[in-house]
Design a protein around this motif. Structure first.
Motif, short mmCIF file in Angstrom:
data_model
loop_
_atom_site.label_atom_id
_atom_site.label_comp_id
_atom_site.label_asym_id
_atom_site.label_seq_id
_atom_site.Cartn_x
_atom_site.Cartn_y
_atom_site.Cartn_z
N THR A 224 -1.55 -6.86 2.58
CA THR A 224 -1.84 -8.29 2.72
C THR A 224 -2.95 -8.51 3.74
N GLY A 225 -3.00 -7.66 4.76
CA GLY A 225 -4.06 -7.76 5.75
C GLY A 225 -5.44 -7.56 5.14
N PHE A 226 -5.53 -6.69 4.13
CA PHE A 226 -6.80 -6.48 3.44
C PHE A 226 -7.13 -7.64 2.51
N MET A 227 -6.10 -8.21 1.89
CA MET A 227 -6.32 -9.16 0.81
C MET A 227 -6.50 -10.60 1.28
N ALA A 228 -5.75 -11.01 2.29
CA ALA A 228 -5.78 -12.41 2.72
C ALA A 228 -7.09 -12.72 3.44
N PRO A 229 -7.80 -13.78 3.04
CA PRO A 229 -9.08 -14.09 3.68
C PRO A 229 -8.94 -14.57 5.12
N SER A 230 -7.78 -15.15 5.47
CA SER A 230 -7.57 -15.62 6.84
C SER A 230 -6.08 -15.85 7.06
N GLN A 231 -5.70 -15.92 8.34
CA GLN A 231 -4.31 -16.20 8.67
C GLN A 231 -3.93 -17.61 8.25
N ASP A 232 -4.85 -18.56 8.36
CA ASP A 232 -4.57 -19.95 7.95
C ASP A 232 -4.26 -20.03 6.46
N THR A 233 -5.05 -19.32 5.65
CA THR A 233 -4.80 -19.31 4.20
C THR A 233 -3.43 -18.73 3.90
N LEU A 234 -3.08 -17.67 4.59
CA LEU A 234 -1.77 -17.04 4.40
C LEU A 234 -0.65 -17.98 4.82
N ASN A 235 -0.79 -18.63 5.96
CA ASN A 235 0.27 -19.53 6.45
C ASN A 235 0.49 -20.70 5.49
N ARG A 236 -0.59 -21.24 4.93
CA ARG A 236 -0.44 -22.34 3.97
C ARG A 236 0.34 -21.88 2.74
N GLU B 155 15.01 0.65 -4.65
CA GLU B 155 15.33 0.38 -3.25
C GLU B 155 14.21 -0.36 -2.51
N GLY B 156 13.00 -0.35 -3.08
CA GLY B 156 11.88 -0.97 -2.38
C GLY B 156 11.27 0.00 -1.39
N GLY B 157 10.31 -0.50 -0.60
CA GLY B 157 9.60 0.37 0.32
C GLY B 157 9.54 -0.19 1.72
N ASP B 158 8.57 0.29 2.46
CA ASP B 158 8.37 -0.07 3.86
C ASP B 158 7.66 -1.42 3.95
N LEU B 159 8.21 -2.35 4.73
CA LEU B 159 7.56 -3.65 4.89
C LEU B 159 6.17 -3.51 5.51
N GLU B 160 5.98 -2.47 6.31
CA GLU B 160 4.67 -2.25 6.93
C GLU B 160 3.59 -2.08 5.86
N ASP B 161 3.96 -1.48 4.73
CA ASP B 161 3.00 -1.28 3.65
C ASP B 161 2.57 -2.61 3.04
N VAL B 162 3.50 -3.58 2.99
CA VAL B 162 3.16 -4.91 2.49
C VAL B 162 2.22 -5.61 3.47
N LEU C 46 0.86 -1.18 0.00
CA LEU C 46 0.00 0.00 0.00
C LEU C 46 0.89 1.23 0.00
N CYS C 47 0.99 1.90 -1.13
CA CYS C 47 1.83 3.10 -1.18
C CYS C 47 1.26 4.08 -2.19
N THR C 48 1.59 5.34 -2.01
CA THR C 48 1.16 6.37 -2.94
C THR C 48 2.15 6.44 -4.10
N TYR C 49 1.76 7.18 -5.13
CA TYR C 49 2.62 7.33 -6.31
C TYR C 49 3.98 7.90 -5.92
#
Length: 206
Positions: free
Chosen positions: A61-73, A50-57, A40-43
């Motif tokens: 991902t918190g918005f996109m992943a349906p559950s922690q279990d799905t993410l862990n798999r 160099e990449g960006g802030d891991l917090e933005d990832v 999640l970043c602005t233009y």
């Protein structure tokens, strides 16, 4: 491939679509992830070198992943030691094995930074009021007035603070965010709002 490069496809179901997958270019360690692990970043914050802030990832991902279990798999299907760069569809890449390892470790610990009890009315109101105070200090006066006039349908404000919500308190964060989108508020302020709720441990959907 004819060039001698080897591409490995990694299935990532429901991240976010049922048929989602990542693609690892084995010789260089490039992991192409589509929407998964986007940020999640602005233009103005885009920095493909160099990449960006891991917090933005983490927030995206918190918005996109349906559950922690799905993410862990999904994370178990990817060997981070083979990955030198994560190249997503949106936002900034993640470069270096050290940062990739850190990102995976933080994702495995959970999507939200703090434990949160959504039924805690006072906590929700406190978080919302601290955001309103920030907006009052950082929005143009006319823009702020227009925003607050429409927000008054959801809550009664007195001296710039939410005194009495007209909806369930846990409904206020997504309502605030939706109203900001509808009013065309500056993307930097919208990102701050999303990060503000995320850091308070309040889950959102966008």
């Amino acid at each position: 491939l004819a060039t001698g490069d080897v591409l490995r496809f990694v299935p990532l179901p429901f991240l976010p679509e049922r048929g989602s997958f990542a693609m690892l270019e084995e010789s260089r360690g490039y992991l192409f992830t589509g929407r998964f692990l986007s940020s999640l970043c602005t233009y103005e914050e885009l920095n493909p070198v160099e990449g960006g802030d891991l917090e933005d990832v983490l927030i995206y991902t918190g918005f996109m992943a349906p559950s922690q279990d799905t993410l862990n798999r999904a994370l178990k299907r990817i060997n981070w030691e083979e990955v030198d760069s994560i190249l997503p569809m949106f936002g900034n890449p993640v470069h270096s094995q050290e940062r990739v390892k850190e990102l995976f470790a933080r994702l495995e610990r959970g999507l939200l930074p703090v434990a949160f009890e959504v039924n805690d009315r006072e906590v929700v109101l406190e978080v919302c009021n601290s955001l309103v105070a920030y907006l009052r200090d950082n929005m143009e006066a006319s823009e702020l007035q227009s925003f607050l006039e429409e927000f008054n349908q959801f809550a009664y404000l007195e001296d710039g603070k939410i005194v009495e919500p007209f909806v369930e308190p846990e409904s206020l964060p997504p309502l605030i965010l939706g109203l900001m989108y509808a009013k065309g508020i500056n993307p930097t302020l919208i990102k701050h709002t999303i990060r503000h709720f995320y850091m308070a441990g309040i889950p959102l959907t966008i």
